[in-house]
Write an enzyme that holds these catalytic residues in place. Structure first.
Site, PDB file in Angstrom:
ATOM      1  N   GLU A   1       0.842  -1.191   0.000  1.00  0.00           N
ATOM      2  CA  GLU A   1       0.000   0.000   0.000  1.00  0.00           C
ATOM      3  C   GLU A   1       0.880   1.244   0.000  1.00  0.00           C
ATOM      4  O   GLU A   1       0.416   2.342   0.283  1.00  0.00           O
ATOM      5  CB  GLU A   1      -0.950   0.008   1.200  1.00  0.00           C
TER       6      GLU A   1
ATOM      7  N   CYS B   1      -3.662  -3.686   3.790  1.00  0.00           N
ATOM      8  CA  CYS B   1      -2.876  -4.748   4.418  1.00  0.00           C
ATOM      9  C   CYS B   1      -3.202  -6.140   3.890  1.00  0.00           C
ATOM     10  O   CYS B   1      -2.504  -7.102   4.228  1.00  0.00           O
ATOM     11  CB  CYS B   1      -3.075  -4.716   5.936  1.00  0.00           C
TER      12      CYS B   1
ATOM     13  N   HIS C   1      -3.554 -11.069  11.159  1.00  0.00           N
ATOM     14  CA  HIS C   1      -3.009  -9.770  10.774  1.00  0.00           C
ATOM     15  C   HIS C   1      -2.782  -8.939  12.035  1.00  0.00           C
ATOM     16  O   HIS C   1      -3.674  -8.821  12.887  1.00  0.00           O
ATOM     17  CB  HIS C   1      -3.972  -9.056   9.828  1.00  0.00           C
TER      18      HIS C   1
END
Length: 405
Positions: free
Chosen positions: A81, A113, A240
């Site tokens: 990103e 992400c 994550h």
């Protein structure tokens, strides 16, 4: 065929800042410090960017290959990103500096992400569909934090680095469970980078979206994998990791809703099945597209793998897209990532601010710049001198030029 990750390596930066010192310097509420569950955050120097992070993560993997094995890499896909151009993908720079075969697909993918998982799953699909024996792909998740979150509660969690994954038919790191994935996506404005100098962040909305996606993705996984159980099916979980406290909250939510567990039972399960994946994240911070895969590296190094173990992995990207998937981690040794963390140079908050100001010279959209390390020469020599790492040297008419330290 055991399709999945054959080799993995993380680049965790060469400098870090103490997170508690950052809280104190910024006047942030220390009552919120414990919920963050972070100790340090890696910091990129002005001569580093997403390209250098990616190359420095991937090069040790390629150095371990024979020339014939390296030439079998037919795809380079980079999840980020932190792109540096609206058209030219950073994969072109990475392909060049890694010396990959010209007969190679090369592109960049973006979904906050989730980009690292998009890169991995794309790489696995291409390898799995190829009729050519021994074909390989390189999936890299790489990002670099901007300086726009200064003095917010977002700033202490921001990290720097990349994770590179060699994908092929001999999955010695993670053997993907075929078809075992659950997805969930919807439009939400929780975080975004609408300009190179702006991060738009709604922390509460992002937390809610993350939690919703974790629950919905596992439900979708259960519709694909009969009898899937959040506890019994997986020896370990890796989620994550924007910051470790967010992972702990998601784990608690899932076990309360899906298993009806109480606090003590949840805490024991967290320590046994989730904590091993967080050892690196608490010392690096949020690596965005690479955060789940840094958690995987941590799990491999801190879990018990005297025998193969199944891991459940959850990926979330703001905006949003998410996926819960699984794979088997074979019995294996340890990486050198912990040593790399110990070798980083600590910098204070005043030095962090000075370096962040200098880092504006390597931002997206800069036309011409010389990345002279003299203003931080002692730090540069300590961190990079003679180490053979890729650094950004200059930008000439938008073209980025790199050199080896």
């Amino acid at each position: 065929m055991a399709l999945g990750i054959e080799a993995i390596n993380a680049y965790v930066g060469r400098a870090y800042t103490d997170v508690r010192a950052l809280f104190d310097a910024r006047g942030l509420d220390v009552n919120r410090f414990g919920n963050l569950m972070m100790e340090q955050r890696s910091v990129n120097l002005p001569c580093e960017d997403p390209v250098t992070n990616a190359v420095n993560a991937a090069r040790p993997l390629l150095d371990a290959l024979t020339p014939e094995e390296k030439d079998r890499i037919e795809l380079l896909v980079v999840g980020t990103e932190s792109g540096l151009d609206f058209g030219k993908p950073i994969s072109t720079y990475i392909h060049h500096h890694l010396g990959l075969n010209p007969a190679c697909r090369s592109f960049e993918v973006k979904h906050a992400c989730y980009g690292g998982t998009a890169a991995l799953q794309c790489a696995a699909a291409v390898v799995g569909a190829s009729p050519i024996p021994g074909v390989k792909a390189l999936a890299i998740a790489t990002d670099a934090a901007s300086g726009t979150a200064k003095s917010t509660y977002w700033e202490p969690s921001e990290g720097a680095g990349a994770v590179a994954m060699l994908v092929g038919e001999d999955a010695r790191v993670l053997r993907l469970d075929p078809g075992a994935s659950g997805y969930h996506t919807f439009e939400v404005m929780d975080t975004a980078r609408p300009r190179h100098d702006t991060d738009a962040v709604d922390p509460d909305l992002s937390l809610l979206a993350y939690m919703r996606c974790a629950e919905e993705c596992f439900a979708a996984y259960g519709r694909r994998v009969a009898g899937a159980d959040i506890v019994d099916t997986f020896d370990y979980l890796a989620l994550h990791t924007p910051f470790a406290g967010m992972v702990k909250g998601a784990h608690r939510m899932l076990l309360r809703k899906l298993k009806g567990m109480g606090a003590a039972e949840i805490e024991a399960d967290f320590a046994a099945r989730v904590a091993p994946s967080l050892a690196y994240g608490v010392r690096v911070g949020n690596t965005y597209s690479a955060a789940l895969y840094l958690a995987l590296c941590s799990l491999i190094d801190h879990g018990a793998f005297d025998a193969p173990r199944r891991a459940g992995l959850f990926s979330y990207g703001s905006g949003c897209a998410s996926e819960f998937y699984s794979g088997v981690i074979p019995a294996q040794g340890r990486s050198g990532i912990g040593r790399a963390l110990d070798e980083r140079r600590e910098i204070g908050v005043a030095e962090l601010d000075a370096l962040t100001e200098l880092s504006a010279d390597r931002a997206f959209g800069v036309r011409d710049a010389v990345l002279d390390p003299k203003p931080y020469g002692d730090l540069y020599e300590d961190a990079f001198g003679g180490r053979g790492l890729l650094v950004l040297d200059r930008i000439a008419d938008f073209h980025r030029e790199y050199r080896w330290s």
